[in-house]
Motif scaffolding. Structure first.
Motif, PDB file in Angstrom:
ATOM      1  N   VAL A 112       0.832  -1.198   0.000  1.00  6.09           N
ATOM      2  CA  VAL A 112       0.000   0.000   0.000  1.00  6.09           C
ATOM      3  C   VAL A 112       0.870   1.252   0.000  1.00  6.09           C
ATOM      4  O   VAL A 112       0.691   2.143  -0.811  1.00  6.09           O
ATOM      5  CB  VAL A 112      -0.938  -0.007   1.224  1.00  6.09           C
ATOM      6  CG1 VAL A 112      -1.693   1.303   1.314  1.00  6.09           C
ATOM      7  CG2 VAL A 112      -1.896  -1.180   1.163  1.00  6.09           C
TER       8      VAL A 112
ATOM      9  N   TYR B 235       3.759   4.731  -3.086  1.00  6.16           N
ATOM     10  CA  TYR B 235       2.356   4.388  -2.873  1.00  6.16           C
ATOM     11  C   TYR B 235       1.835   3.527  -4.013  1.00  6.16           C
ATOM     12  O   TYR B 235       2.214   3.698  -5.172  1.00  6.16           O
ATOM     13  CB  TYR B 235       1.496   5.660  -2.816  1.00  6.16           C
ATOM     14  CG  TYR B 235       1.783   6.544  -1.634  1.00  6.16           C
ATOM     15  CD1 TYR B 235       2.691   7.590  -1.711  1.00  6.16           C
ATOM     16  CD2 TYR B 235       1.124   6.328  -0.414  1.00  6.16           C
ATOM     17  CE1 TYR B 235       2.960   8.391  -0.622  1.00  6.16           C
ATOM     18  CE2 TYR B 235       1.386   7.139   0.678  1.00  6.16           C
ATOM     19  CZ  TYR B 235       2.312   8.168   0.567  1.00  6.16           C
ATOM     20  OH  TYR B 235       2.558   8.959   1.657  1.00  6.16           O
TER      21      TYR B 235
ATOM     22  N   SER C 221      -3.735   2.654  -6.247  1.00 10.60           N
ATOM     23  CA  SER C 221      -5.099   2.622  -5.719  1.00 10.60           C
ATOM     24  C   SER C 221      -5.305   3.515  -4.501  1.00 10.60           C
ATOM     25  O   SER C 221      -6.440   3.816  -4.138  1.00 10.60           O
ATOM     26  CB  SER C 221      -5.482   1.189  -5.352  1.00 10.60           C
ATOM     27  OG  SER C 221      -4.580   0.671  -4.389  1.00 10.60           O
ATOM     28  N   VAL C 222      -4.216   3.948  -3.875  1.00 10.52           N
ATOM     29  CA  VAL C 222      -4.349   4.760  -2.662  1.00 10.52           C
ATOM     30  C   VAL C 222      -3.734   6.145  -2.797  1.00 10.52           C
ATOM     31  O   VAL C 222      -3.827   6.956  -1.869  1.00 10.52           O
ATOM     32  CB  VAL C 222      -3.741   4.049  -1.429  1.00 10.52           C
ATOM     33  CG1 VAL C 222      -4.353   2.666  -1.261  1.00 10.52           C
ATOM     34  CG2 VAL C 222      -2.226   3.970  -1.524  1.00 10.52           C
ATOM     35  N   LYS C 223      -3.104   6.427  -3.910  1.00  9.64           N
ATOM     36  CA  LYS C 223      -2.468   7.738  -4.091  1.00  9.64           C
ATOM     37  C   LYS C 223      -3.504   8.853  -3.954  1.00  9.64           C
ATOM     38  O   LYS C 223      -4.591   8.778  -4.497  1.00  9.64           O
ATOM     39  CB  LYS C 223      -1.805   7.821  -5.466  1.00  9.64           C
ATOM     40  CG  LYS C 223      -0.472   7.112  -5.550  1.00  9.64           C
ATOM     41  CD  LYS C 223       0.139   7.241  -6.941  1.00  9.64           C
ATOM     42  CE  LYS C 223       1.468   6.501  -7.019  1.00  9.64           C
ATOM     43  NZ  LYS C 223       2.047   6.534  -8.382  1.00  9.64           N
TER      44      LYS C 223
ATOM     45  N   ARG D 265      -5.062   9.548  -1.290  1.00  8.70           N
ATOM     46  CA  ARG D 265      -5.963   9.265  -0.161  1.00  8.70           C
ATOM     47  C   ARG D 265      -5.193   8.835   1.090  1.00  8.70           C
ATOM     48  O   ARG D 265      -5.593   9.149   2.204  1.00  8.70           O
ATOM     49  CB  ARG D 265      -6.947   8.162  -0.534  1.00  8.70           C
ATOM     50  CG  ARG D 265      -7.842   8.498  -1.708  1.00  8.70           C
ATOM     51  CD  ARG D 265      -8.945   7.463  -1.892  1.00  8.70           C
ATOM     52  NE  ARG D 265      -8.428   6.131  -2.175  1.00  8.70           N
ATOM     53  CZ  ARG D 265      -8.687   5.050  -1.424  1.00  8.70           C
ATOM     54  NH1 ARG D 265      -9.450   5.150  -0.364  1.00  8.70           N
ATOM     55  NH2 ARG D 265      -8.188   3.874  -1.766  1.00  8.70           N
ATOM     56  N   PHE D 266      -4.114   8.103   0.912  1.00  8.56           N
ATOM     57  CA  PHE D 266      -3.322   7.590   2.031  1.00  8.56           C
ATOM     58  C   PHE D 266      -1.992   8.338   2.107  1.00  8.56           C
ATOM     59  O   PHE D 266      -1.411   8.700   1.075  1.00  8.56           O
ATOM     60  CB  PHE D 266      -3.011   6.102   1.854  1.00  8.56           C
ATOM     61  CG  PHE D 266      -4.201   5.195   1.984  1.00  8.56           C
ATOM     62  CD1 PHE D 266      -5.500   5.661   2.024  1.00  8.56           C
ATOM     63  CD2 PHE D 266      -4.007   3.818   2.080  1.00  8.56           C
ATOM     64  CE1 PHE D 266      -6.593   4.812   2.143  1.00  8.56           C
ATOM     65  CE2 PHE D 266      -5.076   2.945   2.208  1.00  8.56           C
ATOM     66  CZ  PHE D 266      -6.368   3.444   2.226  1.00  8.56           C
TER      67      PHE D 266
ATOM     68  N   MET E  95      -5.260   7.306   6.508  1.00  4.96           N
ATOM     69  CA  MET E  95      -6.138   6.850   5.430  1.00  4.96           C
ATOM     70  C   MET E  95      -7.376   7.717   5.410  1.00  4.96           C
ATOM     71  O   MET E  95      -8.162   7.711   6.365  1.00  4.96           O
ATOM     72  CB  MET E  95      -6.513   5.379   5.640  1.00  4.96           C
ATOM     73  CG  MET E  95      -5.301   4.466   5.780  1.00  4.96           C
ATOM     74  SD  MET E  95      -5.752   2.716   5.883  1.00  4.96           S
ATOM     75  CE  MET E  95      -6.617   2.697   7.440  1.00  4.96           C
TER      76      MET E  95
ATOM     77  N   LEU F 249     -11.918   6.763   2.768  1.00  7.63           N
ATOM     78  CA  LEU F 249     -11.884   5.311   2.691  1.00  7.63           C
ATOM     79  C   LEU F 249     -13.047   4.779   1.873  1.00  7.63           C
ATOM     80  O   LEU F 249     -14.149   5.334   1.876  1.00  7.63           O
ATOM     81  CB  LEU F 249     -11.895   4.710   4.095  1.00  7.63           C
ATOM     82  CG  LEU F 249     -10.540   4.766   4.799  1.00  7.63           C
ATOM     83  CD1 LEU F 249     -10.716   4.615   6.312  1.00  7.63           C
ATOM     84  CD2 LEU F 249      -9.616   3.691   4.264  1.00  7.63           C
TER      85      LEU F 249
ATOM     86  N   ASP G  97     -11.208  -0.838   0.417  1.00  5.40           N
ATOM     87  CA  ASP G  97     -10.044  -0.746   1.287  1.00  5.40           C
ATOM     88  C   ASP G  97     -10.137  -1.724   2.458  1.00  5.40           C
ATOM     89  O   ASP G  97      -9.183  -1.866   3.232  1.00  5.40           O
ATOM     90  CB  ASP G  97      -9.896   0.677   1.845  1.00  5.40           C
ATOM     91  CG  ASP G  97      -9.591   1.707   0.775  1.00  5.40           C
ATOM     92  OD1 ASP G  97     -10.185   2.799   0.833  1.00  5.40           O
ATOM     93  OD2 ASP G  97      -8.776   1.407  -0.122  1.00  5.40           O
TER      94      ASP G  97
ATOM     95  N   TYR H  79      -4.552  -5.095   7.601  1.00  5.35           N
ATOM     96  CA  TYR H  79      -3.393  -4.275   7.259  1.00  5.35           C
ATOM     97  C   TYR H  79      -2.195  -4.708   8.103  1.00  5.35           C
ATOM     98  O   TYR H  79      -2.301  -4.829   9.328  1.00  5.35           O
ATOM     99  CB  TYR H  79      -3.710  -2.803   7.495  1.00  5.35           C
ATOM    100  CG  TYR H  79      -4.541  -2.204   6.395  1.00  5.35           C
ATOM    101  CD1 TYR H  79      -5.873  -2.564   6.237  1.00  5.35           C
ATOM    102  CD2 TYR H  79      -4.002  -1.302   5.487  1.00  5.35           C
ATOM    103  CE1 TYR H  79      -6.645  -2.052   5.204  1.00  5.35           C
ATOM    104  CE2 TYR H  79      -4.765  -0.772   4.455  1.00  5.35           C
ATOM    105  CZ  TYR H  79      -6.079  -1.153   4.319  1.00  5.35           C
ATOM    106  OH  TYR H  79      -6.834  -0.635   3.289  1.00  5.35           O
TER     107      TYR H  79
END
Length: 128
Positions: free
Chosen positions: A45, A59, A62-64, A66-67, A83, A86, A90, A94
């Motif tokens: 992630v 990153y 899929s999470v760029k 946002r995380f 995060m 969400l 997701d 983890y």
């Protein structure tokens, strides 16, 4: 040997936020967050070079945006995963990971095989 302890998982509605923490017992060159949903492979992630508070990050697409992964400025052995926004996709366990191998002039890895030490995991559940 590096012992990792994760915390901060939980259940939220879509659009909500959570912050995961990972505390390492010793030195690391890089640390990463991975996740595994039921029936799926464990995927990277976010990762960060922790050695000398380098700060380089990587990153998954899929999470760029946002995380955000970060290292505690005071407690150098603690890494966070903020995060935001969400989504139900997701939802996963983890895991925090760490490795000691120096990878000069490279971004921190997101591949599972690059990491030697793993935490026990913390569950994140996002409902729609």
């Amino acid at each position: 040997q590096v012992h990792l302890v994760e915390s901060g998982g939980g259940s939220v509605r879509a659009g909500g936020s959570l912050r995961l923490s990972c505390e390492a017992s010793g030195y690391s060159y890089c640390m990463g967050w991975f996740r595994q949903a039921p029936g799926k492979e464990r995927e990277g992630v976010a990762s960060i070079v922790t050695y000398n508070a380098d700060g380089r990050t990587a990153y998954a697409d899929s999470v760029k945006g946002r995380f955000t992964i970060s290292q505690d400025n005071a407690r150098k052995k603690t890494v966070y995963l903020q995060m935001n926004n969400l989504k139900p996709e997701d939802t996963a366990m983890y895991y925090c990971a760490a490795d000691l191998v120096v990878r000069a002039n490279r971004n921190p890895p997101l591949e599972r095989y690059e990491y030697t030490y793993w935490g026990q995991g913390t569950q994140v559940t996002v409902s729609s």
